[in-house]
Write an enzyme that holds these catalytic residues in place. Structure first.
Site, PDB file in Angstrom:
ATOM      1  N   LYS A  79      10.946 -12.824 -29.268  1.00 35.17           N
ATOM      2  CA  LYS A  79      11.438 -12.864 -27.887  1.00 35.17           C
ATOM      3  C   LYS A  79      11.812 -14.298 -27.521  1.00 35.17           C
ATOM      4  O   LYS A  79      11.071 -15.231 -27.845  1.00 35.17           O
ATOM      5  CB  LYS A  79      10.335 -12.367 -26.937  1.00 35.17           C
ATOM      6  CG  LYS A  79      10.589 -12.607 -25.455  1.00 35.17           C
ATOM      7  CD  LYS A  79      11.720 -11.783 -24.883  1.00 35.17           C
ATOM      8  CE  LYS A  79      11.950 -12.075 -23.394  1.00 35.17           C
ATOM      9  NZ  LYS A  79      13.167 -11.401 -22.872  1.00 35.17           N
TER      10      LYS A  79
ATOM     11  N   CYS B  86      21.152 -16.479 -21.532  1.00 32.11           N
ATOM     12  CA  CYS B  86      20.319 -15.584 -20.718  1.00 32.11           C
ATOM     13  C   CYS B  86      20.931 -15.437 -19.329  1.00 32.11           C
ATOM     14  O   CYS B  86      21.060 -16.420 -18.596  1.00 32.11           O
ATOM     15  CB  CYS B  86      18.894 -16.115 -20.599  1.00 32.11           C
ATOM     16  SG  CYS B  86      17.933 -15.117 -19.426  1.00 32.11           S
TER      17      CYS B  86
HETATM   18  C1  DHB Z   1      16.509 -12.193 -20.933  1.00 28.53           C
HETATM   19  C2  DHB Z   1      17.711 -11.563 -21.085  1.00 28.53           C
HETATM   20  C3  DHB Z   1      18.634 -12.078 -21.956  1.00 28.53           C
HETATM   21  O1  DHB Z   1      19.831 -11.476 -22.159  1.00 28.53           O
HETATM   22  C4  DHB Z   1      18.332 -13.211 -22.676  1.00 28.53           C
HETATM   23  O2  DHB Z   1      19.237 -13.707 -23.510  1.00 28.53           O
HETATM   24  C5  DHB Z   1      17.122 -13.836 -22.520  1.00 28.53           C
HETATM   25  C6  DHB Z   1      16.206 -13.315 -21.639  1.00 28.53           C
HETATM   26  C7  DHB Z   1      15.552 -11.652 -19.994  1.00 28.53           C
HETATM   27  O3  DHB Z   1      15.963 -11.191 -18.927  1.00 28.53           O
HETATM   28  O4  DHB Z   1      14.339 -11.724 -20.274  1.00 28.53           O
END
Ligand code: DHB
Length: 308
Positions: free
Chosen positions: A43, A127
């Site tokens: 993540k 993000c």
């Molecule tokens: C999240 C979503 C994304 O597309 C990303 O690249 C990183 C984090 C999120 O909302 O957690």
């Protein structure tokens, strides 16, 4: 034979998870390690643990998903701890970071370097879900600055996760910037299509709570945009590898990404919906298509998309 190489490393399959899906906590990471995925990614993390946005923050749609998770994650050290016990003989591990500031990214990169893990850095520049924070990769000057700084601070090859672009002039401009950074050895295309909106007619409301219902779109909706971005950067960045991401839920979709130039193909929405067993199905479906077409190895068709 689904085996392949990526950045000189052998993989048993060209499939892996997309960052954010099934990789937030140890039991999910362990499940990916035990799955039939050929590689895996953690993540996207920040320096410190985050709860993320208020729920509901993910919603299944007719042809995909909408999410505004807001970077919920256990903090950088948690994923470094995982990286230090990961079995790299089993499959490569990518380590995704998404610092809230350049300084946070530099701090995390320094710690990854000092940890001497064989994990491969994926720097997330796309993000869309932290309120008040614009995506770095849509600001071409900021993109140039962060690549210069990370390249100076980090001694190993790394990759970047990009958002989708929609204009040929933008493909040209971004590729020109990326090609000036030799350490950028792979490009992951694409993150979700940012800030879509879906509506429930019955209740006349949005579907997710954060950001008045706006969120990143994944799944079938994004496949053509993903393929375009994979192929655009494959053509423009001949010295870099491409990881394809977007709209993959069948072996046919995997085959399309590989043909367009991807070396590895990530699965996001469909993995969220089906769980890590999906890699068994996708491997079988890809192998079946290859057999029907008479291809024995991925090399024979990877990047060989034809024009008419
Ligand atoms: C999240 C979503 C994304 O597309 C990303 O690249 C990183 C984090 C999120 O909302 O957690």
């Amino acid at each position: 034979d689904l085996s392949t190489f990526f950045l000189g490393r052998p993989l048993t399959s060209p499939l892996m998870n997309a960052s954010g899906v099934w990789c937030n906590v140890n039991n999910q990471l362990n499940a990916l390690a035990e799955s039939k995925a050929g590689a895996m990614v953690t993540k996207s993390c920040t320096l410190l643990r985050r709860n993320g946005n208020p729920e509901p923050r993910y919603h299944t749609l007719a042809m995909g998903s909408i999410n505004s998770m807001g970077l919920p994650n256990e903090g950088h050290q948690y994923y470094l701890d995982y990286a230090e016990r990961h079995d790299y003989e089993n499959k490569p591990l990518f380590f995704s970071i998404a610092g809230l500031t350049l300084d946070d990214n530099l701090t995390m990169v320094a710690q990854i370097q000092d940890a001497y893990t064989p994990a491969i850095l994926e720097l997330n520049l796309s993000c869309p879900n932290v309120p008040g924070k614009a995506q770095i990769a849509y600001d071409f000057e900021a993109l140039d600055v962060i690549l210069a700084e990370i390249s100076a601070a980090y001694s190993r090859p790394f990759g970047i996760k990009l958002p989708p672009y929609f204009d040929i002039a933008h493909f040209d401009e971004v590729a020109e910037i990326l090609n000036r950074y030799e350490k950028v050895s792979f490009i992951t295309c694409i993150n979700s299509i940012g800030n879509g909106l879906m509506i429930d007619i019955n209740s006349e409301t949005v579907l997710i709570k954060p950001k008045e219902g706006f969120g990143g779109i994944g799944g079938d909706y994004v496949l053509p945009t993903a393929l375009a971005n994979v192929n655009a950067f494959y053509q423009r960045c001949p010295k870099k590898s491409i990881i394809g991401c977007g709209g993959v839920s069948t072996g046919e979709h995997v085959f399309m990404h590989l043909l367009a130039g991807a070396g590895i193909v990530q699965v996001g929405t469909a993995l969220y919906e089906e769980g890590p067993e999906i890699f068994v199905r996708l491997n079988i479906e890809l192998a079946k298509i290859m057999k029907e077409k008479g291809y024995k190895t991925i090399r024979e068709f990877q990047g060989k998309l034809k024009t008419i």
